[in-house]
Write a protein that holds these residues in place. Structure first.
Motif, mmCIF file in Angstrom:
data_model
loop_
_atom_site.group_PDB
_atom_site.id
_atom_site.type_symbol
_atom_site.label_atom_id
_atom_site.label_comp_id
_atom_site.label_asym_id
_atom_site.label_seq_id
_atom_site.Cartn_x
_atom_site.Cartn_y
_atom_site.Cartn_z
ATOM 1 N N ILE A 399 0.846 -1.197 0.000
ATOM 2 C CA ILE A 399 0.000 0.000 0.000
ATOM 3 C C ILE A 399 0.880 1.246 0.000
ATOM 4 N N SER A 400 0.438 2.270 -0.730
ATOM 5 C CA SER A 400 1.117 3.569 -0.678
ATOM 6 C C SER A 400 0.181 4.601 -0.059
ATOM 7 N N GLU A 401 0.687 5.773 0.109
ATOM 8 C CA GLU A 401 -0.122 6.864 0.673
ATOM 9 C C GLU A 401 -0.074 8.054 -0.270
ATOM 10 N N LEU A 402 -1.255 8.614 -0.562
ATOM 11 C CA LEU A 402 -1.349 9.762 -1.453
ATOM 12 C C LEU A 402 -2.178 10.851 -0.802
ATOM 13 N N ASP A 403 -1.780 12.097 -1.031
ATOM 14 C CA ASP A 403 -2.657 13.209 -0.662
ATOM 15 C C ASP A 403 -3.752 13.324 -1.703
ATOM 16 N N TYR A 404 -4.986 13.479 -1.225
ATOM 17 C CA TYR A 404 -6.074 13.714 -2.173
ATOM 18 C C TYR A 404 -6.005 15.159 -2.662
ATOM 19 N N VAL A 405 -6.691 15.440 -3.746
ATOM 20 C CA VAL A 405 -6.576 16.751 -4.384
ATOM 21 C C VAL A 405 -7.143 17.885 -3.543
ATOM 22 N N ASP A 406 -7.913 17.544 -2.486
ATOM 23 C CA ASP A 406 -8.454 18.611 -1.641
ATOM 24 C C ASP A 406 -7.460 19.103 -0.604
ATOM 25 N N ASN A 407 -6.231 18.541 -0.625
ATOM 26 C CA ASN A 407 -5.182 18.925 0.318
ATOM 27 C C ASN A 407 -5.566 18.694 1.775
ATOM 28 N N ILE A 444 -1.181 15.329 -11.221
ATOM 29 C CA ILE A 444 -1.813 16.141 -10.175
ATOM 30 C C ILE A 444 -0.830 17.127 -9.551
ATOM 31 N N ASN A 445 0.368 16.652 -9.236
ATOM 32 C CA ASN A 445 1.311 17.474 -8.460
ATOM 33 C C ASN A 445 2.178 18.394 -9.311
ATOM 34 N N ASP A 446 2.385 18.023 -10.582
ATOM 35 C CA ASP A 446 3.286 18.804 -11.426
ATOM 36 C C ASP A 446 2.550 19.504 -12.571
ATOM 37 N N TYR A 447 1.833 18.709 -13.368
ATOM 38 C CA TYR A 447 1.234 19.300 -14.564
ATOM 39 C C TYR A 447 0.140 20.314 -14.214
ATOM 40 N N GLU A 502 -11.134 6.981 -14.521
ATOM 41 C CA GLU A 502 -12.111 7.558 -13.590
ATOM 42 C C GLU A 502 -11.431 8.496 -12.601
ATOM 43 N N ASP A 503 -10.258 8.096 -12.103
ATOM 44 C CA ASP A 503 -9.537 8.974 -11.177
ATOM 45 C C ASP A 503 -9.121 10.277 -11.850
ATOM 46 N N LEU A 504 -8.616 10.184 -13.060
ATOM 47 C CA LEU A 504 -8.191 11.403 -13.754
ATOM 48 C C LEU A 504 -9.371 12.335 -13.974
ATOM 49 N N TYR A 505 -10.495 11.779 -14.343
ATOM 50 C CA TYR A 505 -11.646 12.628 -14.652
ATOM 51 C C TYR A 505 -12.191 13.304 -13.386
ATOM 52 N N PHE A 506 -12.634 12.523 -12.442
ATOM 53 C CA PHE A 506 -13.314 13.099 -11.286
ATOM 54 C C PHE A 506 -12.347 13.846 -10.370
ATOM 55 N N ASN A 507 -11.136 13.362 -10.222
ATOM 56 C CA ASN A 507 -10.202 14.038 -9.324
ATOM 57 C C ASN A 507 -9.716 15.360 -9.912
ATOM 58 N N THR A 508 -9.676 15.447 -11.254
ATOM 59 C CA THR A 508 -9.377 16.742 -11.867
ATOM 60 C C THR A 508 -10.481 17.748 -11.548
ATOM 61 N N LEU A 509 -11.722 17.307 -11.655
ATOM 62 C CA LEU A 509 -12.826 18.210 -11.309
ATOM 63 C C LEU A 509 -12.736 18.647 -9.857
ATOM 64 N N ASP A 510 -12.399 17.691 -8.964
ATOM 65 C CA ASP A 510 -12.251 18.045 -7.555
ATOM 66 C C ASP A 510 -11.059 18.973 -7.325
ATOM 67 N N TYR A 511 -10.026 18.818 -8.113
ATOM 68 C CA TYR A 511 -8.866 19.710 -8.014
ATOM 69 C C TYR A 511 -9.313 21.153 -8.220
ATOM 70 N N PHE A 512 -10.162 21.376 -9.213
ATOM 71 C CA PHE A 512 -10.589 22.747 -9.500
ATOM 72 C C PHE A 512 -11.665 23.229 -8.529
ATOM 73 N N VAL A 513 -12.405 22.324 -7.945
ATOM 74 C CA VAL A 513 -13.283 22.711 -6.842
ATOM 75 C C VAL A 513 -12.443 23.282 -5.699
ATOM 76 N N THR A 514 -11.378 22.559 -5.371
ATOM 77 C CA THR A 514 -10.483 23.018 -4.300
ATOM 78 C C THR A 514 -9.787 24.321 -4.680
ATOM 79 N N LEU A 515 -9.306 24.402 -5.918
ATOM 80 C CA LEU A 515 -8.627 25.620 -6.370
ATOM 81 C C LEU A 515 -9.550 26.826 -6.262
#
Length: 940
Positions: A399-407, A444-447, A502-515
């Motif tokens: 298992i790894s650990e990732l920060d979600y896009v909502d920080n 998510i983190n660079d581009y 699915e992750d790229l699509y929905f998490n990108t939308l959430d990224y901009f919600v957070t932004l």
């Protein structure tokens, strides 16, 4: 209410109300009171023809004779009007017009005229911001006396007739000096023109000789949405964004297979047992194990396990095959998957096993009911497998650990890497990360942060990212190896590629919600389109690579186009118009063709145009420039001009919206089939119900879906769920935006004021996996769609208002009706099957996230905690008159053939139950300000 003439012309018990009257007006007469009379005729009507002054076998006639007194009498089918002077005749006709009416308009909708194209709008006359079953006409018609003529009067009468048609009440008289909401002045001029001299003030001018033909053109012209000319030039001014490339990056990396080898080469101790985790098919993992044996001959043993859905493949490939004797029960105890600040639910590790019980049943003959799960909060291992109550194996996936896009939240996906064991003790554990995860972290983190800096974000503009996007679209092109395997259970498949999509699509939308929340204290809900193009390569050693491109948003935010002047030619025909697009003035040719077309799907443009029961309306333009139609399905309407509001006053009206989320593929063919069934097999329904159909509410999403299914025909393709810029456009209905798709339902509501609103939708037909969003479907959804909860289910809602009791009762009646119609069907069996699956994997462990509100044959959600609450929901916005607002959900996200047909039939049966219930509801009217108005909301 009616005088003799109105009660003769209009039978209150007949559904069709149209004046069959020939007015034989002598050529020397031009009584202005006749305009009021014709407005009254329009008011009494729900359809009109322009034949009042032409003998065309009408049922009644009106003739005029000079006399020493002024009065009217009826003889057989003739109304004889005796008059002393033209003035006394005018007074008589004016009095006839107002008899039995009141001028109260307190509950009617408010209309306004900001453009000449509002004279005949998509919903009758006038622009209006909100829908309402009632519409009041307050108009002053002023005719310059020295240009008045018999020919001109007749055309003004037709103008009044049509204005009255779209009203449910009128302030009489209309030929008056009293102030009214709309003022129309007809006066002398050297050129034939119509001008909007001020808000709600229209001047029509020309010579005495030319004005009749000009007025005739104005009175008879139709709005472009109904196939006419009016407003077409404004509509054609709508711009479609021509996107240009703003920024792109390419990215490349080694594959996880290569990373693992590189990492192993750096290990000092290799006389060990190796446990490898990688994202690959069983065949590729077996070959990889052989490759490792050759490269690292000191390794004592090698097990190569899947890094995607690790537990499922481990049990099926290693644990159960190792059991020597037949068995009857399997119990899998899973560690509690929830963590502090983690997105994962308690049942996360159970979900990663899905659909293991059915696969065990197929492979070993053990009934799926004998495969049971438990969750432990104290167990150290993620999985403990018991066979016939004997512990046979334990496992901890890597298992790894990732920060979600909502920080704020974190996720814990399974990943690639290895463990090395010496004498059963772990001496090394290394996560090299899966191909998916390494690309996802880069993206998510660079581009996205670099791309964000390229965008022109105006922090002071509250509409940016709401009513118009930040960018046109992001295209994410990614290639790697992985897992893509169909399973022998229903529509199920395991796809690491689709999970990334699915992750790229929905998490990108959430990224901009957070932004948005960080930058401007509000979410960016319409950032731009997100289109993942995910490609599969077989060679596990090939480098993985990506191209990510963002395309620019060029178009300005929504700008009104206003027509201030229309000039007519010498024959009184529309010629050119003076328009203002914002502050820019243009002179345009009026006679234009619509620049945009309906997309070529489901034969929308060809199949239904010859049905007399179907009228096609061109409602608005989608963001990408597709014309969006809706169909009015009624008893054949005998006239070109009719009032939807008045048709709804005589019968109940149901609106069906389909294709809102185009990856939910059955709703459009289902409603079109149902429409045809009604027309061809149940035409008697049209005597009782008006049906309004929005067959494909989101054509841009449909085009995205058709494009993406070419490479991956069975994925869920949620990139085609929302509109082209990732917006759930239901949230911006009743707001001025560049998203014409959000305007369709409001237009229909304004034109028809329906009693029942049905929105046909869909859910995934198979498991929805997002490892980088807590494994289950993303946090944007309050409930889980990780598995289908049913083959078909219903959702109903009502407002907490004074009509709540009626609407709640209606909803219960509909739920019972729907439940009854499904009894004994295969759909009820399917619903029971999926309810059990949903409960076993979800509800049992997380009842709030996996809610079930069940009836015997179908789930029907009426709890207000589950149903949508945004203000554009029809019954919440208009609780005073919308009686029912229902969503149907079918498990149809990208299905084909028999399964698609099954979903279509389920939708149809659900809708038929609502139709049957609505048909049985009586039309009850009560007198309102002198008029018989249907009581709303109706009681079912």
């Amino acid at each position: 209410m009616n005088t003799t003439i109105y009660s003769s012309l209009f039978n209150k018990d007949q559904l069709l109300k149209k004046p069959s009257l020939y007015i034989d007006l002598p050529t020397h007469l031009a009584p202005l009171g006749l305009i009021d009379f014709c407005v009254r005729l329009g008011l009494e009507s729900n359809e009109i023809d322009f034949d009042l002054f032409e003998s065309a076998n009408q049922n009644y006639s009106m003739i005029f004779y000079p006399h020493h007194t002024t009065y009217m009498m009826k003889k057989n089918a003739t109304f004889i009007v005796y008059y002393e002077t033209e003035e006394t005749l005018s007074d008589l006709l004016r009095d006839l017009a107002s008899e039995g009416t009141t001028n109260s308009n307190e509950t009617a909708s408010s209309t306004y005229y900001n453009s000449l194209c509002h004279l005949w709008s998509a919903y009758g006359t006038g622009e209006k911001d909100e829908a309402h079953p009632l519409q009041h006409l307050s108009v002053q018609i002023n005719v310059q006396q020295d240009i008045k003529s018999h020919a001109m009067l007749k055309e003004i009468c037709y103008l009044g007739l049509r204005l009255g048609l779209y009203a449910t009440s009128v302030s009489f008289p209309v030929v008056t000096q009293d102030e009214r909401h709309l003022a129309i002045a007809i006066k002398h001029g050297t050129k034939n023109r119509m001008e909007l001299v001020d808000r709600n003030t229209i001047h029509i001018s020309g010579t005495k000789e030319s004005l009749p033909t000009t007025l005739h053109s104005i009175a008879k012209e139709k709005h472009f949405s109904e196939g006419g000319l009016l407003g077409i030039w404004e509509f054609n001014e709508k711009q479609v964004n021509e996107a240009q490339l703003l920024y792109e990056e390419s990215w490349q990396d080694q594959s996880e297979a290569s990373y693992i080898i590189s990492a192993l080469q750096e290990e000092k101790e290799l006389i060990v047992d190796a446990e490898i985790y990688m994202t690959a098919s069983k065949d590729n993992r077996d070959r990889y194990g052989l490759d490792l044996s050759k490269k690292f001959p000191k390794l004592k043993s090698i097990k190569v396990r899947s890094a995607f859905k690790t537990g499922l493949y481990w049990v099926l490939e290693e644990v159960l095959p190792s059991v020597q004797s037949p068995f009857t029960q399997v119990k899998i105890i899973c560690k509690d998957g929830s963590k502090k600040k983690g997105l994962e639910q308690r049942n996360r590790w159970i979900m990663e096993l899905y659909p293991i019980d059915e696969l065990i049943e197929l492979q070993y003959g053990v009934p799926k009911e004998n495969v049971q799960f438990e969750i432990s909060s104290i167990q150290q291992h993620v999985y403990s497998v018991y066979v016939d109550d004997l512990l046979v194996a334990v496992l901890n996936p890597l298992i790894s650990e990732l920060d979600y896009v909502d920080n704020n939240k974190k996720t814990y996906p399974t990943t690639a890497g290895y463990r090395l064991f010496k004498d059963a003790d772990i001496i090394q554990e290394k996560a090299v990360l899966s191909d998916r995860e390494r690309f996802y972290k880069y993206y998510i983190n660079d581009y996205l942060p670099r791309m964000e800096k390229k965008l022109s974000i105006d922090k002071s503009n509250v509409n940016q990212g709401q009513l118009f996007p930040l960018f046109d679209r992001i295209e994410i092109d990614f290639t790697s190896s992985g897992i893509e395997k169909e399973l022998p259970v229903k529509q199920e498949a395991n796809s690491s590629f689709e999970a990334l999509y699915e992750d790229l699509y929905f998490n990108t939308l959430d990224y901009f919600v957070t932004l948005g929340n960080q930058m401007v204290n509000r979410p960016f809900k319409a950032p731009g389109g997100v289109i993942p193009y995910i490609h599969r390569q077989e060679d596990i050693y090939e480098p993985i690579y990506s191209f990510v491109r963002v395309y620019q948003w060029h178009e300005k935010e929504y700008t009104d186009c206003i027509t201030k002047r229309i000039v007519f030619d010498e024959n009184g025909q529309f010629d050119r118009a003076d328009i203002y697009v914002g502050t820019t003035h243009k002179v345009v040719t009026v006679k234009q063709q619509l620049k945009n077309k309906i997309i070529d799907a489901y034969q929308l443009t060809s199949k239904y145009k010859n049905f007399p029961e179907v009228k096609i309306n061109y409602a608005d333009l989608s963001y990408k420039g597709n014309l969006i139609p809706f169909f009015e399905v009624t008893e054949p309407i005998t006239s070109e001009y009719f009032s939807g509001l008045k048709k709804s006053n005589e019968k109940h009206t149901i609106i069906f919206e389909a294709g809102h989320h185009p990856n939910e593929v059955s709703s459009t063919p289902a409603i079109l089939e149902l429409m045809e069934d009604i027309i061809l097999q149940q035409p008697e329904l049209l005597k009782k119900i008006n049906f309004i159909v929005i067959p494909l509410a989101n054509p841009d999403g449909y085009e995205i879906m058709k494009m993406l299914t070419k490479e991956h025909p069975k994925w869920k393709h949620h990139a085609a769920r929302y509109n082209a810029v990732g917006l759930e456009f239901a949230h911006v209905k009743f707001q001025k935006s560049v998203f014409g798709e959000a305007n369709i339902l409001p237009i229909v509501l304004k034109k028809w004021a329906p009693d029942v609103v049905i929105d046909d939708h869909g859910i995934p037909a198979r498991e929805w996996v997002q490892p980088f969003a807590g494994y289950a479907c993303p946090p944007i959804f309050p409930v889980s769609y990780t598995l289908p909860s049913a083959k078909i289910y219903g959702i109903g809602r009502y407002a907490d208002s004074e009509t709540k009791e009626i609407q709640a009762k209606n909803l219960e009646q509909i739920a019972e009706k729907v439940n009854a119609i499904f009894e004994g069907t295969t759909f009820a069996q399917d619903n029971a099957y999926w309810r059990d699956r949903y409960y076993k994997y979800g509800t049992k462990w997380e009842p709030q996230k996996y809610p079930i509100e069940e009836m015997a044959n179908i789930n029907f959600y009426r709890s207000m905690e589950v149903t949508p609450t945004y203000s554009s929901v029809s019954i919440l916005r208009y609780p005073q008159w919308v009686a029912l607002d229902i969503i149907s959900e079918v498990a149809d996200e990208i299905v084909y053939d028999e399964e698609l047909n099954s979903c279509i039939q389920a939708h149809k049966l659900f809708n038929q139950a609502i139709i049957q219930a609505t048909v049985s509801a009586p039309v009850n009217k009560k007198n309102k300000n002198g008029w018989p108005i249907k009581q709303r909301p109706i009681e079912i």
